[in-house]
Design an enzyme around this catalytic site. Sequence first.
Site, PDB file in Angstrom:
ATOM      1  N   GLU A 114       0.827  -1.211   0.000  1.00 50.29           N
ATOM      2  CA  GLU A 114       0.000   0.000   0.000  1.00 50.29           C
ATOM      3  C   GLU A 114       0.860   1.260   0.000  1.00 50.29           C
ATOM      4  O   GLU A 114       1.783   1.397   0.801  1.00 50.29           O
ATOM      5  CB  GLU A 114      -0.904   0.025   1.237  1.00 50.29           C
ATOM      6  CG  GLU A 114      -1.928  -1.104   1.293  1.00 50.29           C
ATOM      7  CD  GLU A 114      -3.045  -0.965   0.254  1.00 50.29           C
ATOM      8  OE1 GLU A 114      -3.102   0.086  -0.422  1.00 50.29           O
ATOM      9  OE2 GLU A 114      -3.841  -1.912   0.124  1.00 50.29           O
ATOM     10  N   CYS A 126      -7.696  -1.784   8.520  1.00 46.93           N
ATOM     11  CA  CYS A 126      -6.337  -1.826   7.963  1.00 46.93           C
ATOM     12  C   CYS A 126      -5.849  -0.418   7.652  1.00 46.93           C
ATOM     13  O   CYS A 126      -4.703  -0.057   7.956  1.00 46.93           O
ATOM     14  CB  CYS A 126      -6.293  -2.679   6.695  1.00 46.93           C
ATOM     15  SG  CYS A 126      -6.516  -4.428   7.028  1.00 46.93           S
ATOM     16  N   HIS A 152      -1.440  -5.505   1.829  1.00 43.32           N
ATOM     17  CA  HIS A 152      -2.688  -6.268   1.748  1.00 43.32           C
ATOM     18  C   HIS A 152      -2.424  -7.545   0.952  1.00 43.32           C
ATOM     19  O   HIS A 152      -1.723  -7.519  -0.063  1.00 43.32           O
ATOM     20  CB  HIS A 152      -3.786  -5.457   1.047  1.00 43.32           C
ATOM     21  CG  HIS A 152      -4.744  -4.803   1.993  1.00 43.32           C
ATOM     22  ND1 HIS A 152      -5.010  -3.447   1.973  1.00 43.32           N
ATOM     23  CD2 HIS A 152      -5.527  -5.329   2.995  1.00 43.32           C
ATOM     24  CE1 HIS A 152      -5.911  -3.166   2.926  1.00 43.32           C
ATOM     25  NE2 HIS A 152      -6.230  -4.288   3.554  1.00 43.32           N
TER      26      HIS A 152
HETATM   27  N1  PCA Z   1      -8.564  -6.685   6.545  1.00 45.31           N
HETATM   28  C1  PCA Z   1      -9.436  -5.579   6.902  1.00 45.31           C
HETATM   29  C2  PCA Z   1      -9.291  -5.443   8.387  1.00 45.31           C
HETATM   30  C3  PCA Z   1      -8.560  -6.655   8.857  1.00 45.31           C
HETATM   31  C4  PCA Z   1      -8.087  -7.313   7.635  1.00 45.31           C
HETATM   32  O1  PCA Z   1      -7.375  -8.317   7.597  1.00 45.31           O
HETATM   33  C5  PCA Z   1      -9.145  -4.310   6.117  1.00 45.31           C
HETATM   34  O2  PCA Z   1      -8.706  -4.399   4.946  1.00 45.31           O
HETATM   35  O3  PCA Z   1      -9.365  -3.221   6.635  1.00 45.31           O
END
Ligand code: PCA
Length: 193
Positions: A78, A141, A165
Amino acid sequence: MKILVTGFEPFGGDRKNVSWEAVRRLPSFIEGAEIIIACLPVSYDRVEPELWELAERFSPDAVLCVGLAGNRDCLTPEQTAVNLMASKIPDNDAVQYGGKKIRPSGPEHRSSPLPVAEIAQAMASAGIAARVSQSAGTFVCNRVMYGLLEGIAAGKGPKTGGFLHVPREEAVPLEKICRGLEIEIREIVRGLK
Ligand code: PCA
């Protein structure tokens, strides 16, 4: 050198969260750096205090947070966190925001200090589908990424860090997610040397 790497607990009715499944399989050392792992709560309001408690306890040189992006088909380092909380589902504390700022007077965006383009390229060169993402979403996240980048910018402890991610295992096998994660950590360690 110490690197703190976090995954997330399951949320949204899932029994597992692949981010933690990948993080908990990491070796104890990568490129000579000690790897400290932890699982964070999917809670808008508890995630930042837990992260900073870990950072204070272990004094890592870098922090990499990892979470699931269930609708993506590749690994996505990200670039940007946004000052916003909004989600279609509640978090694990039954808290749901529909467009609230993380910091009422904070900057709209915070940018990762990690070389995300090079990291995505290194993953792709190893045969792991990856691309840079410009949006960590507006759920938990994104909140922890925003708080992490804020703390790094303020000199709160870790010198660098960011967010990765990962997709569901149906899109990319866990073994490849693990290898991609290791590649990102290796790049972070090399950058600190
Ligand atoms: N994904 C979520 C919150 C926890 C996770 O593993 C997100 O992308 O915000």
